[in-house]
Motif scaffolding. Sequence first.
Motif, PDB file in Angstrom:
ATOM      1  N   PRO A   6       0.830  -1.215   0.000  1.00 15.34           N
ATOM      2  CA  PRO A   6       0.000   0.000   0.000  1.00 15.34           C
ATOM      3  C   PRO A   6       0.860   1.258   0.000  1.00 15.34           C
ATOM      4  CG  PRO A   6       0.087  -0.911   2.197  1.00 15.34           C
ATOM      5  CD  PRO A   6       0.833  -1.867   1.305  1.00 15.34           C
ATOM      6  N   VAL A   7       0.261   2.327  -0.488  1.00 14.06           N
ATOM      7  CA  VAL A   7       0.870   3.652  -0.439  1.00 14.06           C
ATOM      8  C   VAL A   7       0.021   4.473   0.517  1.00 14.06           C
ATOM      9  CG1 VAL A   7       1.364   5.735  -1.767  1.00 14.06           C
ATOM     10  CG2 VAL A   7       1.758   3.486  -2.790  1.00 14.06           C
ATOM     11  N   GLU A   8       0.659   5.078   1.531  1.00 13.15           N
ATOM     12  CA  GLU A   8      -0.071   5.878   2.511  1.00 13.15           C
ATOM     13  C   GLU A   8      -0.234   7.294   1.979  1.00 13.15           C
ATOM     14  OE1 GLU A   8      -1.104   8.521   5.555  1.00 13.15           O
ATOM     15  OE2 GLU A   8       0.903   8.598   4.709  1.00 13.15           O
ATOM     16  N   TYR A   9      -1.457   7.824   2.110  1.00 14.96           N
ATOM     17  CA  TYR A   9      -1.741   9.191   1.685  1.00 14.96           C
ATOM     18  C   TYR A   9      -2.814   9.773   2.583  1.00 14.96           C
ATOM     19  CZ  TYR A   9      -3.179  13.150  -1.207  1.00 14.96           C
ATOM     20  OH  TYR A   9      -3.484  14.414  -1.664  1.00 14.96           O
ATOM     21  N   GLU A  10      -2.494  10.822   3.308  1.00 15.55           N
ATOM     22  CA  GLU A  10      -3.451  11.542   4.157  1.00 15.55           C
ATOM     23  C   GLU A  10      -4.207  10.615   5.120  1.00 15.55           C
ATOM     24  OE1 GLU A  10      -3.762  14.899   4.125  1.00 15.55           O
ATOM     25  OE2 GLU A  10      -2.255  15.062   2.546  1.00 15.55           O
ATOM     26  N   PHE A  38      -9.367  11.384  -5.633  1.00 14.08           N
ATOM     27  CA  PHE A  38     -10.633  10.940  -5.064  1.00 14.08           C
ATOM     28  C   PHE A  38     -10.662  11.197  -3.558  1.00 14.08           C
ATOM     29  CE2 PHE A  38     -13.536   7.470  -3.638  1.00 14.08           C
ATOM     30  CZ  PHE A  38     -14.680   7.917  -4.271  1.00 14.08           C
ATOM     31  N   ILE A  39      -9.559  10.904  -2.876  1.00 13.02           N
ATOM     32  CA  ILE A  39      -9.463  11.153  -1.433  1.00 13.02           C
ATOM     33  C   ILE A  39      -9.608  12.639  -1.150  1.00 13.02           C
ATOM     34  CG2 ILE A  39      -7.863  11.152   0.526  1.00 13.02           C
ATOM     35  CD1 ILE A  39      -6.775   8.436  -0.662  1.00 13.02           C
ATOM     36  N   ASP A  40      -8.915  13.469  -1.919  1.00 13.36           N
ATOM     37  CA  ASP A  40      -8.990  14.921  -1.724  1.00 13.36           C
ATOM     38  C   ASP A  40     -10.409  15.444  -1.928  1.00 13.36           C
ATOM     39  OD1 ASP A  40      -6.262  15.005  -1.197  1.00 13.36           O
ATOM     40  OD2 ASP A  40      -5.715  15.620  -3.232  1.00 13.36           O
ATOM     41  N   GLN A  41     -11.130  14.860  -2.873  1.00 15.46           N
ATOM     42  CA  GLN A  41     -12.469  15.342  -3.206  1.00 15.46           C
ATOM     43  C   GLN A  41     -13.558  14.813  -2.282  1.00 15.46           C
ATOM     44  OE1 GLN A  41     -12.880  14.228  -7.319  1.00 15.46           O
ATOM     45  NE2 GLN A  41     -11.665  15.955  -8.049  1.00 15.46           N
TER      46      GLN A  41
END
Length: 92
Positions: A21-25, A82-85
Amino acid sequence: MGFLSKLFGLNKETKVAEVEPVEYEGYLIYPDPIAEGGQFRIAGRICKEVDGEIKTHTFIRSDLLASKQDAVTFMLEKAKMFIDQTGDGMFR
């Protein structure tokens, strides 16, 4: 192996590909392109622990790309957008 196992493709030797996995926010993004007709479809899942429970959003895009690495790269970009939105709203 029994008849039903053969019929439904259940096999103890079947292995699930491990995806880093890549971690983001605070989310974990798991790119998992789907091979299709010599190309790769952008696909994967986004996971996050919410109130002690792991929530998962799975998505498959219509985009087909020539290489698996390109599909992984674009999936990560699309997932971050998608996460940001949508944020945690994706789990509703």
